[in-house]
Design an enzyme around this catalytic site. Structure first.
Site, PDB file in Angstrom:
ATOM      1  N   HIS A  71      70.276 -32.623 -16.183  1.00  0.00           N
ATOM      2  CA  HIS A  71      70.825 -33.468 -17.126  1.00  0.00           C
ATOM      3  C   HIS A  71      71.179 -34.970 -16.586  1.00  0.00           C
ATOM      4  CE1 HIS A  71      73.061 -34.632 -21.045  1.00  0.00           C
ATOM      5  NE2 HIS A  71      73.703 -35.397 -20.204  1.00  0.00           N
ATOM      6  N   ASN A 121      74.380 -41.042 -18.651  1.00  0.00           N
ATOM      7  CA  ASN A 121      75.387 -41.831 -17.994  1.00  0.00           C
ATOM      8  C   ASN A 121      76.121 -40.818 -17.021  1.00  0.00           C
ATOM      9  OD1 ASN A 121      75.420 -44.595 -18.664  1.00  0.00           O
ATOM     10  ND2 ASN A 121      75.867 -43.950 -20.642  1.00  0.00           N
ATOM     11  N   LYS A 161      82.255 -39.847 -33.399  1.00  0.00           N
ATOM     12  CA  LYS A 161      80.899 -39.483 -33.496  1.00  0.00           C
ATOM     13  C   LYS A 161      80.904 -38.439 -34.765  1.00  0.00           C
ATOM     14  CE  LYS A 161      78.800 -40.911 -29.281  1.00  0.00           C
ATOM     15  NZ  LYS A 161      78.299 -40.373 -28.071  1.00  0.00           N
ATOM     16  N   HIS A 173      78.740 -30.309 -19.222  1.00  0.00           N
ATOM     17  CA  HIS A 173      77.434 -30.874 -20.112  1.00  0.00           C
ATOM     18  C   HIS A 173      76.770 -29.421 -20.444  1.00  0.00           C
ATOM     19  CE1 HIS A 173      76.594 -34.840 -17.415  1.00  0.00           C
ATOM     20  NE2 HIS A 173      77.048 -34.748 -18.900  1.00  0.00           N
ATOM     21  N   ARG A 215      79.798 -43.222 -10.880  1.00  0.00           N
ATOM     22  CA  ARG A 215      80.422 -42.047 -10.291  1.00  0.00           C
ATOM     23  C   ARG A 215      79.675 -41.874  -9.019  1.00  0.00           C
ATOM     24  NH1 ARG A 215      80.668 -37.916 -14.986  1.00  0.00           N
ATOM     25  NH2 ARG A 215      81.005 -39.265 -16.601  1.00  0.00           N
ATOM     26  N   GLY A 221      69.128 -39.279 -21.056  1.00  0.00           N
ATOM     27  CA  GLY A 221      68.562 -40.950 -20.986  1.00  0.00           C
ATOM     28  C   GLY A 221      67.703 -41.184 -19.982  1.00  0.00           C
ATOM     29  N   ILE A 222      68.021 -40.915 -18.813  1.00  0.00           N
ATOM     30  CA  ILE A 222      67.288 -41.120 -17.784  1.00  0.00           C
ATOM     31  C   ILE A 222      66.028 -39.998 -17.454  1.00  0.00           C
ATOM     32  CG2 ILE A 222      67.368 -41.321 -15.110  1.00  0.00           C
ATOM     33  CD1 ILE A 222      70.341 -42.169 -15.278  1.00  0.00           C
ATOM     34  N   GLY A 223      66.785 -38.656 -17.514  1.00  0.00           N
ATOM     35  CA  GLY A 223      65.704 -37.557 -17.399  1.00  0.00           C
ATOM     36  C   GLY A 223      64.504 -37.540 -18.288  1.00  0.00           C
ATOM     37  N   GLU A 224      64.718 -38.233 -19.478  1.00  0.00           N
ATOM     38  CA  GLU A 224      63.844 -38.093 -20.706  1.00  0.00           C
ATOM     39  C   GLU A 224      62.672 -39.385 -20.435  1.00  0.00           C
ATOM     40  OE1 GLU A 224      65.754 -37.919 -24.236  1.00  0.00           O
ATOM     41  OE2 GLU A 224      67.233 -36.276 -23.420  1.00  0.00           O
ATOM     42  N   GLU A 243      72.763 -33.084 -28.428  1.00  0.00           N
ATOM     43  CA  GLU A 243      74.208 -32.237 -28.184  1.00  0.00           C
ATOM     44  C   GLU A 243      74.588 -31.794 -29.616  1.00  0.00           C
ATOM     45  OE1 GLU A 243      77.340 -34.341 -26.445  1.00  0.00           O
ATOM     46  OE2 GLU A 243      77.589 -32.620 -24.945  1.00  0.00           O
ATOM     47  N   ASP A 274      72.862 -49.241 -15.321  1.00  0.00           N
ATOM     48  CA  ASP A 274      71.539 -48.804 -16.111  1.00  0.00           C
ATOM     49  C   ASP A 274      70.596 -49.053 -15.425  1.00  0.00           C
ATOM     50  OD1 ASP A 274      69.404 -49.212 -18.098  1.00  0.00           O
ATOM     51  OD2 ASP A 274      71.205 -49.658 -19.505  1.00  0.00           O
ATOM     52  N   ARG A 301      82.982 -30.834 -30.544  1.00  0.00           N
ATOM     53  CA  ARG A 301      82.717 -30.906 -29.160  1.00  0.00           C
ATOM     54  C   ARG A 301      84.093 -30.963 -28.323  1.00  0.00           C
ATOM     55  NH1 ARG A 301      81.680 -35.654 -25.010  1.00  0.00           N
ATOM     56  NH2 ARG A 301      81.249 -34.280 -23.327  1.00  0.00           N
ATOM     57  N   ASN A 349      82.595 -35.158 -32.848  1.00  0.00           N
ATOM     58  CA  ASN A 349      82.746 -35.688 -31.268  1.00  0.00           C
ATOM     59  C   ASN A 349      83.816 -36.685 -31.273  1.00  0.00           C
ATOM     60  OD1 ASN A 349      82.838 -36.153 -28.495  1.00  0.00           O
ATOM     61  ND2 ASN A 349      80.533 -36.312 -28.547  1.00  0.00           N
TER      62      ASN A 349
HETATM   63  P1  ADP Z   1      75.053 -40.328 -22.181  1.00  0.00           P
HETATM   64  O1  ADP Z   1      75.186 -39.908 -20.885  1.00  0.00           O
HETATM   65  O2  ADP Z   1      76.110 -41.497 -22.450  1.00  0.00           O
HETATM   66  O3  ADP Z   1      74.690 -39.764 -23.496  1.00  0.00           O
HETATM   67  P2  ADP Z   1      72.223 -41.232 -22.030  1.00  0.00           P
HETATM   68  O4  ADP Z   1      71.906 -39.900 -21.992  1.00  0.00           O
HETATM   69  O5  ADP Z   1      71.849 -41.943 -23.479  1.00  0.00           O
HETATM   70  O6  ADP Z   1      73.748 -41.503 -21.926  1.00  0.00           O
HETATM   71  O7  ADP Z   1      71.663 -42.024 -20.786  1.00  0.00           O
HETATM   72  C1  ADP Z   1      72.013 -43.245 -20.506  1.00  0.00           C
HETATM   73  C2  ADP Z   1      71.181 -43.693 -19.413  1.00  0.00           C
HETATM   74  O8  ADP Z   1      69.800 -43.638 -19.883  1.00  0.00           O
HETATM   75  C3  ADP Z   1      71.334 -45.114 -18.953  1.00  0.00           C
HETATM   76  O9  ADP Z   1      71.846 -45.122 -17.714  1.00  0.00           O
HETATM   77  C4  ADP Z   1      69.996 -45.758 -19.024  1.00  0.00           C
HETATM   78  O10 ADP Z   1      69.703 -46.385 -17.917  1.00  0.00           O
HETATM   79  C5  ADP Z   1      68.832 -44.690 -19.208  1.00  0.00           C
HETATM   80  N1  ADP Z   1      67.814 -44.794 -20.018  1.00  0.00           N
HETATM   81  C6  ADP Z   1      67.619 -44.930 -21.148  1.00  0.00           C
HETATM   82  N2  ADP Z   1      66.625 -45.274 -21.771  1.00  0.00           N
HETATM   83  C7  ADP Z   1      65.848 -45.471 -20.793  1.00  0.00           C
HETATM   84  C8  ADP Z   1      64.499 -45.947 -20.376  1.00  0.00           C
HETATM   85  N3  ADP Z   1      63.637 -46.149 -21.145  1.00  0.00           N
HETATM   86  N4  ADP Z   1      64.124 -46.081 -19.104  1.00  0.00           N
HETATM   87  C9  ADP Z   1      64.887 -45.695 -17.986  1.00  0.00           C
HETATM   88  N5  ADP Z   1      66.247 -45.500 -17.996  1.00  0.00           N
HETATM   89  C10 ADP Z   1      66.689 -45.325 -19.575  1.00  0.00           C
END
Ligand code: ADP
Length: 400
Positions: free
Chosen positions: A208, A211, A15, A180, A241, A330-333, A384, A282, A91, A8
């Site tokens: 998804h 960020n 990466k 995505h 955004r 990151g947020i969804g999970e 990914e 964040d 990618r 990537n």
């Molecule tokens: P990217 O889109 O760069 O791959 P990620 O999928 O890693 O990013 O998501 C990053 C976001 O996930 C950050 O805004 C962060 O706030 C959020 N995040 C990561 N871990 C946690 C957590 N344990 N609790 C809440 N939000 C989280």
């Protein structure tokens, strides 16, 4: 057994991940950051331990040369020679209208990547530089491109056209492309498996949330609508955004003296959760702050969930109901509280959360709906690199 290298290439980073397929076992994962700056940072993790150091790396070719030696030389070597690598998956962000799946990269595909430089100026140029540099090192293996836009090429004009004069589409290719795609496709396939419904029949809404954030309506395994548009600015509220906003705001601000370039930076880098809260993009910080009474942090998060809920509602209408809703990124999970706020009070649509399951942390694929929820709710970690390795493996074994 096959070894696949996934690359990537960003504007100042590469990466990489080496997989053993079809098991998707990760043999090594690394990143080179700050390429072209005074000093670059290199990190690699593998079963042989972690390497981390700094050294200047002028360009992507030098970066790939270093990756090659990290993988094949000294104590950390994972393979003996590059000949052990069977294929390389890349990618690529924008494949425009001509690419609807992963493809073997030939001259024609390189030209297509170039054609979309102006629509993806931050991504396609470094993506192509990465491909060309990798081809110099991995000369005898197939290079496969996996495009962020490809999965969404099944949208019909009703979903992808903007209601602008039609010639804007003809002259400037202005339409919704969506992004995505690799992640939406990957989690959709995983969700179909979890639900035990064939991919060709499944109806899903995949969220998804990283960020960048986007949501996709999947019908019969195909993307039928998605929230990102011509660019990744449209749709959900994201870290920095705006997502959707009245375009007349732009005209209004131009009349107030702002320049288009400034507004571009404001809408992409200084808006979203960061812009509303004034403190952070964040979600972890914002949740902490909201809990201790920071009103704008709470407002930003509530707006995020409200926008997401509206999109879920509209995609439920598009799909005439669905089998499942997937949270990833990151947020969804991880951000259970945002899943809770989003899904709260839509039980009339057949969607109810199991609060305890939702609160359980974990990096596993799981259901978080209550037993009586008509629509299942899932958390599925996206990956990914694995998705690209799988696509590459598919093309290697089945052809395209
Ligand atoms: P990217 O889109 O760069 O791959 P990620 O999928 O890693 O990013 O998501 C990053 C976001 O996930 C950050 O805004 C962060 O706030 C959020 N995040 C990561 N871990 C946690 C957590 N344990 N609790 C809440 N939000 C989280």
């Amino acid at each position: 057994m096959m070894k696949i290298l996934v690359l990537n290439s960003g504007s100042s980073s590469i990466k990489y991940k080496l997989f053993e397929m079809p098991e998707c076992a990760s043999l090594a994962a690394g990143i080179i950051q700050r390429i072209g700056e005074e000093s670059s940072i290199i990190k690699q993790e593998s079963a042989n331990g972690e390497v981390k150091f700094e050294q200047p790396i002028k360009n992507h070719e030098e970066g790939l040369e270093l990756i090659q030696s990290l993988l094949t030389q000294n104590d950390h070597a994972i393979i003996q020679t590059l000949d052990e690598i069977d294929a390389c998956g890349h990618r690529i962000v924008h494949g425009g209208e001509s690419i609807s799946g992963s493809v073997l990269i030939d001259d024609q595909v390189e030209t297509i990547i170039e054609e979309y430089f102006d629509l993806a100026p931050l991504h396609n140029p470094p993506n192509l530089i990465g491909v060309r540099a990798a081809k110099k090192f991995l000369t005898n293996v197939p290079h496969i491109a996996c495009f962020d836009t490809a999965f969404h090429q099944t949208l019909t004009p009703i979903a992808y056209m903007y209601a602008l004069p039609y010639e804007f589409y003809q002259k400037f290719k202005i339409r919704k492309y969506g992004f995505h795609g690799t992640s939406h496709l990957y989690v959709a396939r995983r969700a179909a498996k979890l639900l035990n419904i064939p991919m060709e029949q499944v109806k899903l809404i995949t969220c998804h949330l990283g960020n960048g954030c986007s949501i996709t309506a999947v019908e019969h395994g195909k993307s039928v609508d998605t929230s990102m548009g011509l660019t990744p600015l449209e749709g959900l509220i994201m870290g920095t955004r705006t997502g959707d906003f009245d375009p007349a705001i732009v005209f209004h601000l131009i009349r107030k003296g702002y320049r288009a370039e400034e507004l571009d930076v404001i809408a992409n880098k200084r808006s979203g959760l960061l812009g509303i809260s004034g403190i952070s993009n964040d979600v972890r910080d914002l949740v902490n702050k909201a809990e201790t009474g920071h009103e704008r942090a709470r407002l930003a998060l509530e707006m995020f969930c409200y926008r997401l809920k509206k999109y879920i509602g509209s995609y439920l209408a598009v799909l005439n109901g669905c089998d499942g809703i997937v949270f990833t990124g990151g947020i969804g999970e991880n951000a259970s509280i945002l899943r809770e706020w989003t899904i709260a009070n839509i039980s009339a649509l057949g969607i109810t959360l199991d609060h305890q399951k939702n609160d359980e942390a974990g990096s596993n694929e799981r259901f978080i709906n209550s037993p009586d929820s008509k629509i299942k709710i899932m958390v599925i970690p996206t990956n990914e690199e694995i998705a690209i390795a799988l696509e590459t493996y598919d093309i290697m074994t089945k052809g395209n």
